[in-house]
Design an enzyme around this catalytic site. Sequence first.
Site, PDB file in Angstrom:
ATOM      1  NE  ARG A 259      -3.931  -2.060   0.168  1.00  0.00           N
ATOM      2  CZ  ARG A 259      -5.046  -1.918   0.871  1.00  0.00           C
ATOM      3  NH1 ARG A 259      -5.268  -0.795   1.531  1.00  0.00           N
ATOM      4  NH2 ARG A 259      -5.950  -2.875   0.899  1.00  0.00           N
TER       5      ARG A 259
ATOM      6  CG  HIS B 268      -2.329  -1.774   5.839  1.00  0.00           C
ATOM      7  ND1 HIS B 268      -3.707  -1.713   5.902  1.00  0.00           N
ATOM      8  CD2 HIS B 268      -1.954  -0.824   4.950  1.00  0.00           C
ATOM      9  CE1 HIS B 268      -4.148  -0.757   5.082  1.00  0.00           C
ATOM     10  NE2 HIS B 268      -3.095  -0.204   4.488  1.00  0.00           N
TER      11      HIS B 268
ATOM     12  CB  CYS C  90      -7.373  -1.853  11.314  1.00  0.00           C
ATOM     13  SG  CYS C  90      -6.221  -3.043  10.704  1.00  0.00           S
TER      14      CYS C  90
ATOM     15  CG  ASN D  54      38.644 -40.716 -18.069  1.00  0.00           C
ATOM     16  OD1 ASN D  54      39.778 -40.652 -18.544  1.00  0.00           O
ATOM     17  ND2 ASN D  54      38.140 -41.831 -17.557  1.00  0.00           N
TER      18      ASN D  54
END
Length: 696
Positions: free
Chosen positions: A131, A160, A256, A516
């Site tokens: 964000r 977030h 939040c 080889n």
Amino acid sequence: MCSPDHYDVDYVINPWMEGNIHKSSRDRAVEQWHQLFHILKHHAVVDLVKPQLGWPDMVFTANAGLVLGNNVVLSRFLHKERQGEEPHFKAWFEDKGYTVQELPKDLPFEGAGDALLDREGRWLWAGYGFRSELDSHPYLAKWLDIEVLSLRLMDERFYHLDTCFCPLKGGYLLYYPPAFDSYSNRLIEMRVPPEKRIVIAEADAVNFACNAVNIDEVVVMNQASEALKGRLASAGFRVIETPLTEFLKAGGAAKCLTLRVTEPVRTELHANVLVESRTIRLEGHLLDTGLINRALDVVVESGGSFQVLNFQLGEQRQSTSAAEVKVSAPSHDVMEGILSQLIDLGAVDLPQDERDAKLEPVLQVGVAADDFYVTTIYPTEVRINGEWVKVQNQRMDGAIAVTHTPNGVMARCKLLRDLAVGDQVVVDVQGIRTIRKTEAREQRNTQEFSFMSAGVSSERRVELVVEQVAWELRQIRDQGGKVIVTAGPVVIHTGGGEHLANLIRQGYVQALLGGNAIAVHDIEQNLMGTSLGVDMKRGVAVRGGHRHHLKVINTIRRCGSIAQAVEQDVLKSGVLYECVRAGIPFSLAGSIRDDGPLPDTQMDLIKAQQEYAHILEGADMILMLSSMLHSIGVGNMTPAGVKMVCVDINPAVVTKLSDRGSVESIGVVTDVGLFLSLLVQQLDKLTHPYLMAQML
Ligand code: ARG
């Protein structure tokens, strides 16, 4: 906080919202929000922002902005779905007397959702990757006068910073490490001592346990496992759980839903940003070749961010484009990593035009300074005393050693083991440029070898490649050029031996590189008619055939060498026989699993690498025939510009070898015996067209 009057899941801008449109219950959301509100009110003063109709995510006030002291950095939402919240939050802050700082347009930053203060106020942790843009971090440092530590988010569920990271009182940190890249994890570990780090499990992380509100010793969150509660209790914290399931549907929880507006300022601390920016310039067929995409991908995938400052588009097919790009990285280390990759793509660091390359002396034989520049296959120049000096002996995975000779400054690629005390080695990424030849669409399409370069061919296209390779082989032979073959024993097992011998006899091959085994089985086939004990005519295993190759080794050892076996008339045909007859050099590099070995096999691998490198000098084309190890070895020693054709039945080998990012290498997935037989046929057709037509 902001009450959920208009809360709903109306759109999808994070993975939690997917499948949840209009699935949350407003009543339950209101109830859950009020519970949280009451808990918080008990421990703090809670102010409210007026909810606005049409802006359902406004409940998540953490995203309003970031507050420190009297300053607010207002959010600039990435998604238009939330941009309408900005003026409402701005009005609230202004009304409360905060000084509101606004970021430039198009520089997203989502407030306290992506920026969390250390609870002791020592620094600011700032997230980027989803964000918020890395370039917003220097503004935070400047406006808030604080040190900013940038953390890169990697898991889109934790988009977030506050969904996976929660600084707690007393210097503790609750977090979910897999949400961050390794650089960020190291940064966290450098700043937070182990006893203060509380790492949570995925099960707690998806319950938003990190999305917690911490007030003194109280930690409020949606839900925590018993283990987590115990861990927090032993650190002196008390967890208060309060269900926020309706908000989880929108990708948010306790933290939040809040914004802390009383963050104390520590006046003794000052701004510091680790974020570095540089401007680079790219030129060429940026769009046609996809170079610009690759360059921008390199920046983002390595943890940086970019801003295209200027793009001049070449409008005609033949005209080149030029771009100036500002590149930002969270630290000098990350910047070095990004720039070295951009230099490999041909970018020039702009201010660098005035800067010399940085040199560091070698202090220990065979060891360079830690941040030495690792070379690529592309022609490279380094700037010494204001002059661009071309690097000699270009190869990949070396260091650039600079020496002052009577004839001036000399720069050359050296392997680490060849570094001598007193050599000056180029370090860091300044004063270095590589020259990438980028062809226009037109040129690319007409150039030999180009039509396959986009990828590995499918069976149907084998013939087309054969035609191209045959044409090239003839041109190189007629011009006195140099074609080198690296071959594995599969060439012999698949019946390609006689065709390769044929190519050598006709002068199409100027050197042979192998191990080889190719020699042993070639000689076995020519002395005993078997390859690894399998009868080459009838395709069946011969009784006791597994001993054949040891008998053969013994025979050659008796002769003294392959060349002597030819001289003594013991060896009369085959690939190695033709090499000896034609007097072309061959080098057989030994390995741990070799039987014998043949007297010619070089068991000192450093010497073998030197022999290879010597033989490869001046090569025009390399045919890599079913030998992964020898071919990779050869690829590493070869500068860009040498045509490489890699043939193997295993697509993974072909991809690995032809994926050098250079236009000259092509891969063919097919049986190598078949390829060689087609190649010889095609060459014959070019030489004797009449005869061939008659035969058909
Ligand atoms: N639906 C919101 C969004 O995606 C949720 C925001 C959650 N806020 C936070 N600080 N993590 O923007």
